[in-house]
Design an enzyme around this catalytic site. Structure first.
Site, PDB file in Angstrom:
ATOM      1  N   THR A  75     -12.935 -22.396   2.368  1.00 18.80           N
ATOM      2  CA  THR A  75     -13.549 -21.395   1.509  1.00 18.80           C
ATOM      3  C   THR A  75     -12.464 -20.298   1.006  1.00 18.80           C
ATOM      4  OG1 THR A  75     -14.254 -20.112   3.224  1.00 18.80           O
ATOM      5  CG2 THR A  75     -15.719 -21.599   2.314  1.00 18.80           C
ATOM      6  N   HIS A 103     -17.102 -13.585   8.199  1.00 17.11           N
ATOM      7  CA  HIS A 103     -17.072 -13.444   6.817  1.00 17.11           C
ATOM      8  C   HIS A 103     -18.174 -12.373   6.545  1.00 17.11           C
ATOM      9  CE1 HIS A 103     -14.054 -16.205   5.593  1.00 17.11           C
ATOM     10  NE2 HIS A 103     -14.405 -17.113   6.495  1.00 17.11           N
ATOM     11  N   HIS A 154      -7.057 -11.273   5.950  1.00 17.73           N
ATOM     12  CA  HIS A 154      -8.353 -11.517   5.177  1.00 17.73           C
ATOM     13  C   HIS A 154      -9.592 -11.826   6.339  1.00 17.73           C
ATOM     14  CE1 HIS A 154      -4.902 -13.469   3.235  1.00 17.73           C
ATOM     15  NE2 HIS A 154      -5.443 -12.796   2.111  1.00 17.73           N
TER      16      HIS A 154
END
Length: 424
Positions: free
Chosen positions: A376, A292, A265
């Site tokens: 998150t 991110h 991720h």
């Protein structure tokens, strides 16, 4: 809240006007800074229905505006505040606002069960009030008293024996008869191995698209339930903030990252021990950094192409995250070291060869927003202290594109604010 006070009880009226029959308030100053003075009436602290309650008074050093009626100004608030100490949430049921000691606004609800309990912003007046009330007025836990074993009444035989002159041989015989037989140890059969329990739990798969995407996280596992049930989730949009005169950020970043790996991720950096951030007089150690693309947080509706999140934890397992936004511009030396040392295999940590400090990916101007939020990504744990640095860093288009190709849009959608305060 209804703008009426007709349902307020006489005890509330006594609190605000001087009547000889009412008990005097005992105000204790909890905190004072350049913006306000916080006080709590110690006489009013009590526990009811597993909630703690207290009257709170805040004297403001600058005129405030009522959010519901901007034309109404005030410089003093008195609130009846309820605190759910175990969950660290609170709610005001009665609010009185004054301007130069003249009541200008009042509101309230008559049933605390209808109040909306929220987690206050760390280091805010409401957070300090909650810590004070929850730490005080504790009900001592009574020590368990083990009752003494009751003496069995003497049997008929014992009475007869005590009232007659029995021969020694007879007494010995009775004693032998009264002696219980030795209990044989019970052989325990070995428990059968529970293969299901011994099997390691497989991690629940989640992602950013399809049936494993953010809108489904809360249903993928019981451990992820907070992703849909939580009320203070992250990320958020910073639209408005309250000037709370926050203290400068205290960061120590002298120790380099030791490892880099590409997870399913994100790109993750693991840091050596020694880097810290001090928040609320608590030391949080830097553990890792994640990237991110595009950014998860936004400012006044504006998103950024990249966000770096530096995760810290204290000795009790509490988490604080320092987030840095990146805009397109000059190349960032720190990101360049990240991209040049990426491992060839996923989920395999590689030792960094060139020295990389967290400070290389943070701006020199470290003014920040602060708010309470969550992780998150699953399990979306709440109670996270968030520090979002206002000034963005720059990264080249090539660097941003390279990270985006690796992380593939790993940003969770914005979450509802739900009444949270953002301070700066």
């Amino acid at each position: 809240m209804q703008k009426a006070v007709t349902y307020f009880t006489l005890s509330l009226v006594c609190f605000f006007i001087s009547i000889s029959t009412c008990s005097a308030a005992n105000w204790a100053k909890v905190n004072e800074n350049s913006t306000s003075k916080l006080m709590i009436d110690k006489q009013s602290i009590l526990e009811k229905d597993k909630l703690k309650r207290a009257w709170v008074k805040i004297e403001y050093k600058a005129v405030q505006k009522n959010l519901e009626s901007p034309d109404t100004q005030y410089n003093l608030s008195k609130l009846l505040w309820y605190f759910d100490c175990p969950s660290q949430k609170s709610a005001a049921t009665q609010v009185f606002q004054y301007f130069n000691n003249e009541l200008v606004h009042s509101a309230g609800i008559d049933d605390v069960k209808k109040a909306k309990f929220i987690e206050p912003v760390p280091e805010s007046d409401f957070d300090r009030a909650m810590q004070y009330v929850c730490a005080s007025h504790k009900t001592p836990t009574p020590k368990a008293v083990t009752p003494a074993p009751a003496k069995a009444p003497p049997t008929t035989e014992a009475k007869t024996e005590a009232n007659t002159s029995a021969k020694p041989a007879d007494a010995e015989s009775k004693a032998t008869e009264a002696k219980p037989a030795e209990a044989k140890p019970i052989e325990k059969k070995p428990a059968k191995p529970n293969n299901k329990a011994e099997e390691a739990k497989k991690p629940v798969a989640w992602g950013y698209d399809g049936k494993e995407g953010p809108e489904h996280w809360g249903k993928l596992s019981e451990e992820f339930s907070m992703c849909s049930a939580g009320s203070t989730q992250s990320p958020i949009d910073i639209e408005e903030s309250l000037d709370a005169n926050l203290k400068p950020l205290k960061l120590l970043q002298k120790f380099p990252a030791k490892e880099i790996l590409q997870t399913n991720h994100s790109i993750q950096l693991n840091f050596r021990d020694g880097n810290i951030v001090a928040i609320d007089n608590i030391t949080f150690k830097l553990k890792q950094a994640n990237f991110h693309t595009p950014s998860e947080h936004s400012i006044q509706g504006k998103s950024f192409p990249l966000e770096a999140q530096f995760l810290h934890s204290d000795i009790k397992g509490n988490t604080a995250i320092v987030a840095v936004l990146f805009r397109e511009g000059r190349p960032n030396p720190g990101l360049e070291k990240v991209l040049k040392q990426l491992p060839n295999e996923s989920n395999k940590a590689v030792t960094l060869k060139s020295r990389l400090l967290a400070s290389e990916m943070m701006p020199s101007n470290q003014d920040y927003y602060r708010f309470s939020g969550s992780l998150t990504s699953p399990p979306c744990t709440e109670g996270i202290r968030w520090i979002l640095i206002k000034t963005p860093m720059t990264a080249s288009k090539e660097q941003i594109d390279a990270l985006a190709a690796l992380t593939q849009h790993n940003n969770r959608p914005l979450q509802a604010l739900n009444g949270r305060l953002i301070v700066d």
